[in-house]
Design a protein around this motif. Structure first.
Motif, PDB file in Angstrom:
ATOM      1  N   GLY A  20    -165.360 -87.073  17.519  1.00 21.51           N
ATOM      2  CA  GLY A  20    -165.340 -87.969  18.679  1.00 21.51           C
ATOM      3  C   GLY A  20    -164.469 -87.387  19.775  1.00 21.51           C
ATOM      4  O   GLY A  20    -163.298 -87.068  19.542  1.00 21.51           O
ATOM      5  N   ARG A  21    -165.045 -87.233  20.957  1.00 19.77           N
ATOM      6  CA  ARG A  21    -164.309 -86.590  22.058  1.00 19.77           C
ATOM      7  C   ARG A  21    -163.431 -87.627  22.756  1.00 19.77           C
ATOM      8  O   ARG A  21    -163.819 -88.229  23.748  1.00 19.77           O
ATOM      9  CB  ARG A  21    -165.289 -85.963  23.038  1.00 19.77           C
ATOM     10  N   VAL A  22    -162.241 -87.801  22.217  1.00 24.27           N
ATOM     11  CA  VAL A  22    -161.268 -88.714  22.810  1.00 24.27           C
ATOM     12  C   VAL A  22    -159.894 -88.043  22.762  1.00 24.27           C
ATOM     13  O   VAL A  22    -159.694 -87.029  22.091  1.00 24.27           O
ATOM     14  CB  VAL A  22    -161.201 -90.067  22.056  1.00 24.27           C
ATOM     15  N   SER A  23    -158.952 -88.607  23.483  1.00 23.14           N
ATOM     16  CA  SER A  23    -157.549 -88.208  23.426  1.00 23.14           C
ATOM     17  C   SER A  23    -157.383 -86.697  23.582  1.00 23.14           C
ATOM     18  O   SER A  23    -157.927 -86.121  24.508  1.00 23.14           O
ATOM     19  CB  SER A  23    -156.911 -88.736  22.132  1.00 23.14           C
ATOM     20  N   LEU A  24    -156.666 -86.040  22.668  1.00 23.70           N
ATOM     21  CA  LEU A  24    -156.380 -84.615  22.861  1.00 23.70           C
ATOM     22  C   LEU A  24    -157.633 -83.758  22.885  1.00 23.70           C
ATOM     23  O   LEU A  24    -157.648 -82.700  23.528  1.00 23.70           O
ATOM     24  CB  LEU A  24    -155.435 -84.113  21.763  1.00 23.70           C
ATOM     25  N   MET A  25    -158.714 -84.197  22.227  1.00 27.92           N
ATOM     26  CA  MET A  25    -159.951 -83.422  22.246  1.00 27.92           C
ATOM     27  C   MET A  25    -160.645 -83.482  23.603  1.00 27.92           C
ATOM     28  O   MET A  25    -161.603 -82.753  23.852  1.00 27.92           O
ATOM     29  CB  MET A  25    -160.897 -83.908  21.144  1.00 27.92           C
ATOM     30  N   VAL A  26    -160.170 -84.355  24.481  1.00 30.55           N
ATOM     31  CA  VAL A  26    -160.619 -84.417  25.872  1.00 30.55           C
ATOM     32  C   VAL A  26    -159.561 -83.833  26.798  1.00 30.55           C
ATOM     33  O   VAL A  26    -159.858 -83.037  27.686  1.00 30.55           O
ATOM     34  CB  VAL A  26    -160.937 -85.887  26.259  1.00 30.55           C
ATOM     35  N   VAL A  27    -158.326 -84.224  26.560  1.00 27.89           N
ATOM     36  CA  VAL A  27    -157.215 -83.821  27.434  1.00 27.89           C
ATOM     37  C   VAL A  27    -157.062 -82.303  27.482  1.00 27.89           C
ATOM     38  O   VAL A  27    -156.940 -81.707  28.560  1.00 27.89           O
ATOM     39  CB  VAL A  27    -155.913 -84.489  26.956  1.00 27.89           C
ATOM     40  N   ILE A  28    -157.065 -81.675  26.312  1.00 34.00           N
ATOM     41  CA  ILE A  28    -156.808 -80.228  26.263  1.00 34.00           C
ATOM     42  C   ILE A  28    -157.894 -79.423  26.975  1.00 34.00           C
ATOM     43  O   ILE A  28    -157.573 -78.588  27.838  1.00 34.00           O
ATOM     44  CB  ILE A  28    -156.622 -79.756  24.804  1.00 34.00           C
ATOM     45  N   PRO A  29    -159.187 -79.622  26.674  1.00 34.72           N
ATOM     46  CA  PRO A  29    -160.180 -78.795  27.374  1.00 34.72           C
ATOM     47  C   PRO A  29    -160.237 -79.032  28.877  1.00 34.72           C
ATOM     48  O   PRO A  29    -160.422 -78.080  29.645  1.00 34.72           O
ATOM     49  CB  PRO A  29    -161.508 -79.172  26.697  1.00 34.72           C
ATOM     50  N   GLY A 224    -162.059 -92.778  29.675  1.00 35.98           N
ATOM     51  CA  GLY A 224    -160.784 -93.090  30.324  1.00 35.98           C
ATOM     52  C   GLY A 224    -159.803 -91.942  30.206  1.00 35.98           C
ATOM     53  O   GLY A 224    -159.101 -91.604  31.172  1.00 35.98           O
ATOM     54  N   ASP A 225    -159.756 -91.310  29.022  1.00 39.41           N
ATOM     55  CA  ASP A 225    -158.901 -90.138  28.834  1.00 39.41           C
ATOM     56  C   ASP A 225    -159.326 -89.013  29.776  1.00 39.41           C
ATOM     57  O   ASP A 225    -158.482 -88.323  30.366  1.00 39.41           O
ATOM     58  CB  ASP A 225    -158.997 -89.634  27.392  1.00 39.41           C
ATOM     59  N   ALA A 226    -160.637 -88.825  29.912  1.00 36.37           N
ATOM     60  CA  ALA A 226    -161.151 -87.773  30.786  1.00 36.37           C
ATOM     61  C   ALA A 226    -160.801 -88.064  32.236  1.00 36.37           C
ATOM     62  O   ALA A 226    -160.394 -87.157  32.987  1.00 36.37           O
ATOM     63  CB  ALA A 226    -162.663 -87.636  30.613  1.00 36.37           C
ATOM     64  N   TYR A 227    -160.960 -89.311  32.652  1.00 37.75           N
ATOM     65  CA  TYR A 227    -160.676 -89.673  34.045  1.00 37.75           C
ATOM     66  C   TYR A 227    -159.220 -89.385  34.390  1.00 37.75           C
ATOM     67  O   TYR A 227    -158.926 -88.710  35.389  1.00 37.75           O
ATOM     68  CB  TYR A 227    -160.997 -91.147  34.297  1.00 37.75           C
ATOM     69  N   THR A 228    -158.300 -89.875  33.568  1.00 35.24           N
ATOM     70  CA  THR A 228    -156.884 -89.664  33.862  1.00 35.24           C
ATOM     71  C   THR A 228    -156.527 -88.185  33.813  1.00 35.24           C
ATOM     72  O   THR A 228    -155.695 -87.708  34.593  1.00 35.24           O
ATOM     73  CB  THR A 228    -156.014 -90.464  32.882  1.00 35.24           C
ATOM     74  N   SER A 229    -157.173 -87.437  32.925  1.00 31.55           N
ATOM     75  CA  SER A 229    -156.889 -86.000  32.830  1.00 31.55           C
ATOM     76  C   SER A 229    -157.302 -85.265  34.103  1.00 31.55           C
ATOM     77  O   SER A 229    -156.568 -84.405  34.600  1.00 31.55           O
ATOM     78  CB  SER A 229    -157.604 -85.403  31.619  1.00 31.55           C
ATOM     79  N   VAL A 230    -158.477 -85.595  34.646  1.00 32.73           N
ATOM     80  CA  VAL A 230    -158.922 -84.944  35.882  1.00 32.73           C
ATOM     81  C   VAL A 230    -158.018 -85.343  37.050  1.00 32.73           C
ATOM     82  O   VAL A 230    -157.649 -84.494  37.880  1.00 32.73           O
ATOM     83  CB  VAL A 230    -160.392 -85.277  36.188  1.00 32.73           C
ATOM     84  N   VAL A 231    -157.649 -86.614  37.128  1.00 33.58           N
ATOM     85  CA  VAL A 231    -156.715 -87.040  38.183  1.00 33.58           C
ATOM     86  C   VAL A 231    -155.402 -86.263  38.070  1.00 33.58           C
ATOM     87  O   VAL A 231    -154.869 -85.757  39.067  1.00 33.58           O
ATOM     88  CB  VAL A 231    -156.461 -88.558  38.095  1.00 33.58           C
ATOM     89  N   THR A 232    -154.888 -86.147  36.859  1.00 31.65           N
ATOM     90  CA  THR A 232    -153.626 -85.430  36.643  1.00 31.65           C
ATOM     91  C   THR A 232    -153.746 -83.973  37.079  1.00 31.65           C
ATOM     92  O   THR A 232    -152.894 -83.453  37.812  1.00 31.65           O
ATOM     93  CB  THR A 232    -153.222 -85.509  35.153  1.00 31.65           C
ATOM     94  N   GLY A 233    -154.808 -83.296  36.634  1.00 33.13           N
ATOM     95  CA  GLY A 233    -155.001 -81.907  37.021  1.00 33.13           C
ATOM     96  C   GLY A 233    -155.174 -81.738  38.513  1.00 33.13           C
ATOM     97  O   GLY A 233    -154.654 -80.786  39.110  1.00 33.13           O
ATOM     98  N   SER A 234    -155.887 -82.646  39.150  1.00 32.92           N
ATOM     99  CA  SER A 234    -156.117 -82.565  40.591  1.00 32.92           C
ATOM    100  C   SER A 234    -154.801 -82.704  41.360  1.00 32.92           C
ATOM    101  O   SER A 234    -154.528 -81.939  42.297  1.00 32.92           O
ATOM    102  CB  SER A 234    -157.101 -83.647  41.043  1.00 32.92           C
ATOM    103  N   LEU A 235    -153.989 -83.678  40.973  1.00 36.25           N
ATOM    104  CA  LEU A 235    -152.703 -83.856  41.645  1.00 36.25           C
ATOM    105  C   LEU A 235    -151.810 -82.633  41.430  1.00 36.25           C
ATOM    106  O   LEU A 235    -151.102 -82.204  42.354  1.00 36.25           O
ATOM    107  CB  LEU A 235    -152.015 -85.120  41.131  1.00 36.25           C
ATOM    108  N   MET A 236    -151.865 -82.048  40.240  1.00 34.47           N
ATOM    109  CA  MET A 236    -151.067 -80.842  39.977  1.00 34.47           C
ATOM    110  C   MET A 236    -151.554 -79.652  40.796  1.00 34.47           C
ATOM    111  O   MET A 236    -150.774 -78.760  41.133  1.00 34.47           O
ATOM    112  CB  MET A 236    -151.104 -80.509  38.490  1.00 34.47           C
TER     113      MET A 236
END
Length: 291
Positions: A20-29, A224-236
């Motif tokens: 299941g692609r959630v949490s770290l399996m989404v955040v890391i890639p 939701g994990d994917a959305y926040t991860s992209v926002v985080t990367g974009s701001l960085m």
């Protein structure tokens, strides 16, 4: 000189699910694709995420403290601290202490306050976790609740339908508790079930933003994990807040569309592998609004 270029590091405090692609399996890639070194601080290891009927679960609360102690010995430093699902009040306290110990002048702290959805708390979440999550949110620079979590954090009755003016009031109220930026996801568009919106407020310049996109009738864990991860990367990467919102919304929509047409167990999450390269493409269009 080229040799002085710094690779930014992210401490990612999430659980790890084997299936299941959630949490770290989404955040890391996602964040690796965007050019960052992701340093996972796992909160638990699961055979698969909890929306499957059965799963194994290994609580890593004690190990979290040992990992953090080792990182202190190494004098590890992080440009961003990013937390997601936390399984207990003790884990919330560990994350708050981690922020206090590792935060530097320019550290970005992102908290995805995972508590519930569709007006209800998730299994194992209770009033104590809600109270503790409020104290963690107060330490964040950026928080990304969904609509249900927004109301729990504000201790207000859940409303499935909200006007722009109501949401602006709620976003500002949550920002006044501490975070610089509040982003609320999964907001239904009144009288248009085929659309969904994301709203955001920046306390720095007292501005409100909205991004609206198509809603597809499918549920994929991990978006939701994917959305926040992209926002985080974009701001960085130096994007403005509205651009970060737009990039994340487009990415999730692309992921759902890439997945929607397959005979496929939706519990496995979106077909992330098919859309990861899109994170490095130029923005094709912008749909954000200043409200």
């Amino acid at each position: 000189m080229l040799g002085t270029v710094k690779v930014k590091k992210i401490a990612a405090i999430h659980d790890l699910s084997g299936v299941g692609r959630v949490s770290l399996m989404v955040v890391i890639p996602i964040l690796s694709t965007m050019g960052f070194e992701v340093c996972p601080l796992p909160t638990a290891v699961l055979s698969n995420h909890t929306q499957y009927p059965t799963f194994s679960f290994l609580d890593l609360t004690d190990e979290m403290e040992r990992i953090i102690a080792a990182w202190k010995t190494l004098n590890a430093q992080f440009d961003t601290i990013y937390s997601g699902y936390l399984g207990s009040p003790r884990q919330v306290h560990i994350v708050k202490d981690f922020i206090d110990d590792f935060r530097q002048k320019d550290t970005l702290v992102v908290v995805d306050p995972v508590l519930g959805d569709n007006g209800k708390l998730y299994t194992k979440m209770d009033d104590e976790m809600v109270r503790e999550m409020r104290t963690l949110v107060a330490k964040a620079d950026v928080v990304t609740p969904n609509l249900t979590e927004l109301f729990y954090l504000l201790d207000k009755p859940y409303q499935a339908k909200c006007t722009d003016e109501q949401l602006k009031q709620y976003l500002k109220e949550l920002a006044e508790s501490g975070p610089e930026i509040v982003i609320v996801t999964g907001v239904p568009v009144i009288d248009n079930p085929k659309m969904t919106s994301v709203y955001a407020y920046s306390r720095f310049n007292d501005q409100y933003w909205k991004v609206t996109c198509s809603y597809l009738p499918a549920h994929y864990p991990g978006t939701g994990d994917a959305y926040t991860s992209v926002v985080t990367g974009s701001l960085m990467q130096g994007d403005s807040l509205p651009i970060a919102l737009d990039r994340a919304s487009q990415f999730i929509l692309q992921g759902i569309r890439a997945t929607f047409g397959y005979q496929y167990d939706s519990r496995d999450g979106i077909l992330l592998e098919r859309v990861l390269p899109n994170l490095n493409l130029p923005m094709q269009s912008c749909s954000y609004e200043l409200i």
